[in-house]
Each structure stands twice: as structure tokens, then as C-alpha cells.
Write a protein that holds these residues in place. Structure first.
Motif, PDB file in Angstrom:
ATOM      1  N   ALA A  18     -21.691 -21.787 -11.584  1.00 48.10           N
ATOM      2  CA  ALA A  18     -20.253 -21.649 -11.321  1.00 48.10           C
ATOM      3  C   ALA A  18     -19.864 -22.353 -10.023  1.00 48.10           C
ATOM      4  O   ALA A  18     -19.290 -21.741  -9.117  1.00 48.10           O
ATOM      5  N   TYR A  20     -17.556 -24.476  -9.472  1.00 50.57           N
ATOM      6  CA  TYR A  20     -16.122 -24.782  -9.327  1.00 50.57           C
ATOM      7  C   TYR A  20     -15.333 -23.522  -8.991  1.00 50.57           C
ATOM      8  O   TYR A  20     -14.581 -23.494  -8.027  1.00 50.57           O
ATOM      9  N   SER A  21     -15.532 -22.468  -9.759  1.00 52.16           N
ATOM     10  CA  SER A  21     -14.802 -21.228  -9.467  1.00 52.16           C
ATOM     11  C   SER A  21     -15.499 -20.411  -8.386  1.00 52.16           C
ATOM     12  O   SER A  21     -14.868 -19.584  -7.735  1.00 52.16           O
ATOM     13  N   LYS A  22     -16.791 -20.603  -8.234  1.00 56.11           N
ATOM     14  CA  LYS A  22     -17.608 -19.750  -7.349  1.00 56.11           C
ATOM     15  C   LYS A  22     -17.367 -18.277  -7.684  1.00 56.11           C
ATOM     16  O   LYS A  22     -17.213 -17.427  -6.801  1.00 56.11           O
ATOM     17  N   PHE A  23     -17.349 -18.015  -8.983  1.00 55.10           N
ATOM     18  CA  PHE A  23     -17.077 -16.660  -9.481  1.00 55.10           C
ATOM     19  C   PHE A  23     -18.188 -16.301 -10.477  1.00 55.10           C
ATOM     20  O   PHE A  23     -18.028 -16.465 -11.691  1.00 55.10           O
ATOM     21  N   ASN A  41     -22.066 -17.101 -16.784  1.00 55.53           N
ATOM     22  CA  ASN A  41     -21.073 -18.149 -17.040  1.00 55.53           C
ATOM     23  C   ASN A  41     -21.627 -19.511 -16.643  1.00 55.53           C
ATOM     24  O   ASN A  41     -22.388 -19.646 -15.675  1.00 55.53           O
ATOM     25  N   GLU A  43     -20.241 -23.372 -16.016  1.00 57.92           N
ATOM     26  CA  GLU A  43     -19.054 -24.219 -15.864  1.00 57.92           C
ATOM     27  C   GLU A  43     -19.428 -25.699 -15.969  1.00 57.92           C
ATOM     28  O   GLU A  43     -20.586 -26.080 -15.771  1.00 57.92           O
ATOM     29  N   PHE A  47     -13.184 -28.874 -16.649  1.00 53.62           N
ATOM     30  CA  PHE A  47     -13.116 -27.419 -16.559  1.00 53.62           C
ATOM     31  C   PHE A  47     -13.000 -26.660 -17.885  1.00 53.62           C
ATOM     32  O   PHE A  47     -13.649 -25.632 -18.067  1.00 53.62           O
ATOM     33  N   CYS A  52     -18.030 -18.523 -20.789  1.00 56.55           N
ATOM     34  CA  CYS A  52     -18.201 -17.239 -20.111  1.00 56.55           C
ATOM     35  C   CYS A  52     -19.601 -16.657 -20.292  1.00 56.55           C
ATOM     36  O   CYS A  52     -20.327 -16.983 -21.237  1.00 56.55           O
ATOM     37  N   LYS A  78     -17.463 -10.587  -7.486  1.00 52.47           N
ATOM     38  CA  LYS A  78     -16.246 -10.693  -6.677  1.00 52.47           C
ATOM     39  C   LYS A  78     -15.084  -9.864  -7.220  1.00 52.47           C
ATOM     40  O   LYS A  78     -13.958  -9.989  -6.732  1.00 52.47           O
ATOM     41  N   CYS A  82     -14.901  -6.256 -14.185  1.00 51.85           N
ATOM     42  CA  CYS A  82     -14.563  -7.522 -14.852  1.00 51.85           C
ATOM     43  C   CYS A  82     -14.447  -7.302 -16.359  1.00 51.85           C
ATOM     44  O   CYS A  82     -15.442  -7.421 -17.088  1.00 51.85           O
ATOM     45  N   CYS A  85     -12.669 -11.553 -20.952  1.00 55.69           N
ATOM     46  CA  CYS A  85     -11.440 -12.302 -21.217  1.00 55.69           C
ATOM     47  C   CYS A  85     -11.071 -12.174 -22.702  1.00 55.69           C
ATOM     48  O   CYS A  85     -11.874 -11.702 -23.525  1.00 55.69           O
TER      49      CYS A  85
END
Ligand code: THU
Length: 130
Positions: A18, A20-23, A41, A43, A47, A52, A78, A82, A85
């Protein structure tokens, strides 16, 4: 209570890609044979092409010969909790039953548990295909 599933999700989160999102997100599925399949996830620099943690875990289950999801754990370091989605709710529902349990976790363990039919009420179904 499903401690092994929580630990599998937490450990999988450490393997996320991850940048890009650092999530980071981790997910783990217990299938109807009792086997655990985990995922994180992943990435991609274009994008929309990333996916996920739940989707990675589902693909591991299917490729290991699993067929039905008995319970799921999801964790994101973070976010306090969660929830999967929308797209992952539909993917999980493909292999889940109405009473399949989805555990939302924090760093210490399971904090909230929902049934599949609570997570994705009034789900799309069709009797017309297949
Ligand atoms: N993400 C998941 O892995 N699962 C979810 O249910 C929500 C979002 C990931 C996708 C992306 O890599 C990052 O979280 C930020 O949206």
C-alpha cells in the motif's frame, strides 16, 4: 473467541502493498472446513487496478479449494474499525451465508461482530441465472 482468525488478519496486514494510500488492511477468512485464508490490500500505480485485503483472502480461499465462508476478520491499523467496502461486501456475500460472521478488529482483537445480512442487507440475488 476467533483469536486465531484475528491474528491471521493482523499478520496479513503486515504484508500489504500500500505505497500510495499508506493504509494497510488485513483480512482472514475461516472456511467451512475450518481452514484459514488471509490477505492484504495490494495497490497498483494505476490506482483503480489495486484491490482490497478481503479480495486477496477470498482468492486464497478459492485457490486452496475452499468454498464457503464461515467467518471473516478485518483490521486496518489506521482506523478504529474497518468495515469492508461495498465491493468486498458483494464478493464476501458470494461465498457467505446470511449468518456468516464478520469481525471488525483493532490492534487488541475483535471489537464488533456483524452478520453478513447486516453488512449487506437487501443484497442482489437472482433466481433467473444458472
Ligand atoms: N481497503 C481494503 O483493503 N479493504 C476495504 O474494505 C476498504 C479499503 C484498502 C484499499 C486501499 O488499498 C486502501 O484500503 C485505501 O482505500
Amino acid at each position: 473467541m476467533a483469536r486465531d482468525l484475528f491474528e491471521a488478519a493482523r499478520d496479513a496486514m503486515a504484508r500489504c502493498h500500500a505505497p500510495y494510500s499508506k493504509f494497510p488492511v488485513g483480512a482472514a477468512i475461516r472456511d467451512s472446513d475450518g481452514k484459514i485464508h488471509a490477505g492484504a490490500n495490494i495497490e497498483v500505480i494505476s490506482f483503480p487496478e489495486g484491490w482490497c485485503a478481503e479480495t486477496t483472502a477470498i482468492s486464497h480461499m478459492v485457490m486452496a479449494g475452499g468454498s464457503r465462508i464461515r467467518e471473516v476478520a478485518v483490521i486496518a491499523e489506521k482506523l478504529e474499525l474497518c468495515p469492508p467496502c461495498g465491493g468486498c461486501r458483494q464478493r464476501l456475500a458470494e461465498f457467505a451465508d446470511a449468518d456468516t460472521l464478520i469481525h471488525l478488529c483493532d490492534a487488541d482483537g475483535i471489537r464488533k461482530t456483524l452478520r453478513m445480512d447486516e453488512l449487506l442487507p437487501y443484497a442482489f440475488e437472482t433466481g433467473a441465472i444458472g
